[in-house]
Design a protein around this motif. Structure first.
Motif, PDB file in Angstrom:
ATOM      1  N   GLY A  39       0.817  -1.157  -0.149  1.00 31.19           N
ATOM      2  CA  GLY A  39       0.046   0.256  -0.048  1.00 31.19           C
ATOM      3  C   GLY A  39       0.977   1.306  -0.024  1.00 31.19           C
ATOM      4  O   GLY A  39       0.243   2.334   0.133  1.00 31.19           O
ATOM      5  N   ASP A  40       2.128   1.119  -0.153  1.00 27.97           N
ATOM      6  CA  ASP A  40       3.089   2.369  -0.298  1.00 27.97           C
ATOM      7  C   ASP A  40       3.054   2.980  -1.361  1.00 27.97           C
ATOM      8  O   ASP A  40       2.954   2.294  -2.453  1.00 27.97           O
ATOM      9  CB  ASP A  40       4.255   2.039   0.474  1.00 27.97           C
ATOM     10  N   TRP A  41       3.633   4.207  -1.673  1.00 27.58           N
ATOM     11  CA  TRP A  41       4.307   4.874  -2.788  1.00 27.58           C
ATOM     12  C   TRP A  41       5.742   4.825  -2.420  1.00 27.58           C
ATOM     13  O   TRP A  41       6.195   5.135  -1.539  1.00 27.58           O
ATOM     14  CB  TRP A  41       3.686   6.376  -3.159  1.00 27.58           C
ATOM     15  N   LEU A  42       6.516   4.633  -3.687  1.00 30.66           N
ATOM     16  CA  LEU A  42       7.788   4.191  -3.694  1.00 30.66           C
ATOM     17  C   LEU A  42       8.671   5.046  -4.779  1.00 30.66           C
ATOM     18  O   LEU A  42       8.037   5.679  -5.763  1.00 30.66           O
ATOM     19  CB  LEU A  42       7.991   2.867  -4.117  1.00 30.66           C
ATOM     20  N   TYR A  43       9.927   5.306  -4.512  1.00 23.29           N
ATOM     21  CA  TYR A  43      10.885   5.955  -5.436  1.00 23.29           C
ATOM     22  C   TYR A  43      12.296   5.590  -5.149  1.00 23.29           C
ATOM     23  O   TYR A  43      12.609   4.961  -4.233  1.00 23.29           O
ATOM     24  CB  TYR A  43      10.805   7.616  -5.204  1.00 23.29           C
ATOM     25  N   PHE A  44      12.954   5.611  -6.232  1.00 23.49           N
ATOM     26  CA  PHE A  44      14.487   5.231  -6.331  1.00 23.49           C
ATOM     27  C   PHE A  44      15.331   6.485  -5.753  1.00 23.49           C
ATOM     28  O   PHE A  44      15.120   7.545  -5.800  1.00 23.49           O
ATOM     29  CB  PHE A  44      15.007   5.002  -7.549  1.00 23.49           C
ATOM     30  N   LYS A  45      16.481   5.889  -4.964  1.00 24.67           N
ATOM     31  CA  LYS A  45      17.494   6.776  -4.673  1.00 24.67           C
ATOM     32  C   LYS A  45      18.777   6.416  -5.083  1.00 24.67           C
ATOM     33  O   LYS A  45      19.064   4.937  -4.949  1.00 24.67           O
ATOM     34  CB  LYS A  45      17.387   7.305  -3.255  1.00 24.67           C
ATOM     35  N   ALA A  46      19.755   7.474  -5.324  1.00 28.09           N
ATOM     36  CA  ALA A  46      21.141   6.983  -5.728  1.00 28.09           C
ATOM     37  C   ALA A  46      21.999   7.931  -5.485  1.00 28.09           C
ATOM     38  O   ALA A  46      21.877   9.259  -5.465  1.00 28.09           O
ATOM     39  CB  ALA A  46      21.305   6.434  -7.097  1.00 28.09           C
ATOM     40  N   GLY A  47      23.502   7.684  -4.846  1.00 28.01           N
ATOM     41  CA  GLY A  47      24.336   8.134  -4.451  1.00 28.01           C
ATOM     42  C   GLY A  47      25.071   7.972  -3.322  1.00 28.01           C
ATOM     43  O   GLY A  47      25.551   6.797  -3.214  1.00 28.01           O
ATOM     44  N   ALA A  48      25.596   8.963  -2.489  1.00 29.58           N
ATOM     45  CA  ALA A  48      26.453   8.644  -1.207  1.00 29.58           C
ATOM     46  C   ALA A  48      25.424   9.039  -0.187  1.00 29.58           C
ATOM     47  O   ALA A  48      25.529  10.141   0.176  1.00 29.58           O
ATOM     48  CB  ALA A  48      27.572   9.548  -1.271  1.00 29.58           C
ATOM     49  N   TYR A  49      24.817   8.227   0.650  1.00 35.25           N
ATOM     50  CA  TYR A  49      24.140   8.238   1.888  1.00 35.25           C
ATOM     51  C   TYR A  49      25.111   7.978   2.912  1.00 35.25           C
ATOM     52  O   TYR A  49      25.033   6.741   3.465  1.00 35.25           O
ATOM     53  CB  TYR A  49      22.872   7.654   1.658  1.00 35.25           C
ATOM     54  N   ASP A  50      25.817   8.637   3.571  1.00 40.08           N
ATOM     55  CA  ASP A  50      26.669   8.524   4.740  1.00 40.08           C
ATOM     56  C   ASP A  50      25.959   7.841   5.943  1.00 40.08           C
ATOM     57  O   ASP A  50      25.037   8.381   6.546  1.00 40.08           O
ATOM     58  CB  ASP A  50      27.336   9.726   5.159  1.00 40.08           C
TER      59      ASP A  50
END
Length: 363
Positions: free
Chosen positions: A304-315
């Protein structure tokens, strides 16, 4: 391999033709300006969060999709001399609300530059096929492909045995934080992550490890809301042993693909001289990636959630000194040059970053 996206610049004579050596010098503008990230990579469906508060509003800076096409930062987001897309962030910096972790990280924006669609609106996010309103979303499922190398992870932690120490997240799917969904009481809207891809290397080890985690989709206060770690190369975050040749070194390239088709998330990890690693997990139930029912997870997962991608440097090396799991109390001053000298930062370089449609995977 990267390529110049704005072909009109070539006809204007502002950018030299790309040769086999693939160096920035061959792509620089005649005036000597650096190549913008959006010239070399397709950033038309991303926005970025950077570890700054340049406008002094007390909030972390975000650069929207339109502005991102002309944006770079010489320390935190730029194209390097080999054409790689660099993300860097110090441990101590302005962070997003509710987080103590700094980041230089892209967030998928399905809407592109159409700001008439809200960031949290269905049209700017994707859903699983089983979502009751799946057709209202910008996409059903999706695909993210990346090739990268981690160049540096933070070196100094007060509590080194806490799992997030010495690590960085280089790709993820995030579920939306949504008060309206929470109010419905169906177990959605908490803003959890069905996948985070980690690289972790202890300071005294030559090699690091790549692994991914699935977060049980539960409210923050629930003690069972934990991240389940799955190995790729080397160890997971609970194992402090040296991974040796099974691991991945700093500056060693590897690739991942996150392919969400209908309700299934298919993962593929590849690297030279390493075994290809694959996983599949249904994100609309509580069966884990090993095919076993997880009684502690939400019975319908992220349906039931809405979703999205993330990319990079998440320290992941938070400077917060707190008894909680996520707070290894890593070092940092907030001065970039000082923190860089002391090793209190993370840096990641991507050489491929592509969004696409989810597709069926034959068994």
């Amino acid at each position: 391999m990267f390529k110049i996206k704005n072909k009109s610049l070539l006809s204007l004579g502002l950018v030299a033709v790309i040769g086999c050596s693939n160096t920035v010098q061959e792509k620089q503008m005649q005036a000597g300006d650096a190549v913008l990230p959006a010239m070399a990579y397709d950033l038309s469906h991303w926005k970025i969060t950077v570890p700054l508060d340049d406008n002094k509003d007390g909030k972390v800076d975000e650069v929207d999709t339109k502005a991102l096409q002309k944006y770079m930062h010489s320390d935190y987001f730029y194209v390097n001399s080999e054409g790689g897309l660099v993300f860097a962030t110090p441990n101590q910096a302005t962070t997003t609300s509710g987080s103590s972790n700094s980041r230089s990280e892209l967030r998928q924006m399905i809407r592109g530059t159409n700001t008439r669609i809200g960031t949290k609106s269905p049209g700017n996010n994707f859903a699983l096929a089983s979502h009751p309103q799946a057709k209202a979303f910008g996409d059903i499922g999706g695909n993210l492909k990346a090739t990268l190398a981690v160049n540096h992870v933070a070196l100094n932690a007060k509590y080194p045995d806490k799992f997030p120490a010495y690590s960085v997240v280089v790709g993820q799917i995030h579920a939306g934080k949504d008060k309206d969904l929470i109010a419905k009481g169906e177990g959605y809207g908490w803003g959890n992550e069905p996948i985070k891809i980690y690289y972790k290397k202890w300071p005294d080890h030559k090699m690091g490890s790549v692994f991914w985690t699935y977060e049980r989709n539960l409210e923050k206060e629930n003690p069972d809301r934990t991240d389940i770690a799955y190995p790729v190369w080397g160890n997971t975050w609970d194992n402090s042993e040296n991974p040796g040749d099974k691991g991945i070194a700093l500056d060693e390239s590897f690739s991942y693909e996150i392919n969400v088709h209908k309700d299934i998330m298919h993962l593929t990890f590849t690297a030279a001289n390493k075994p290809t690693v694959k996983y599949s997990i249904n994100l609309a139930n509580n069966v884990n990636a090993y095919g076993k029912v997880d009684e502690k997870d939400h019975p319908k997962g992220y349906l039931g959630d809405w979703l999205y991608f993330k990319a990079g440097a998440y320290d992941q090396c938070s400077v917060k000194d707190d008894p909680g799991f996520w707070y290894p109390a890593c070092a940092g001053t907030g001065d970039w040059e000082t923190d860089k000298k002391n090793g209190d930062y993370t840096r990641v370089t991507f050489t491929k970053l592509e969004l696409g449609k989810g597709y069926s995977v034959s068994k």
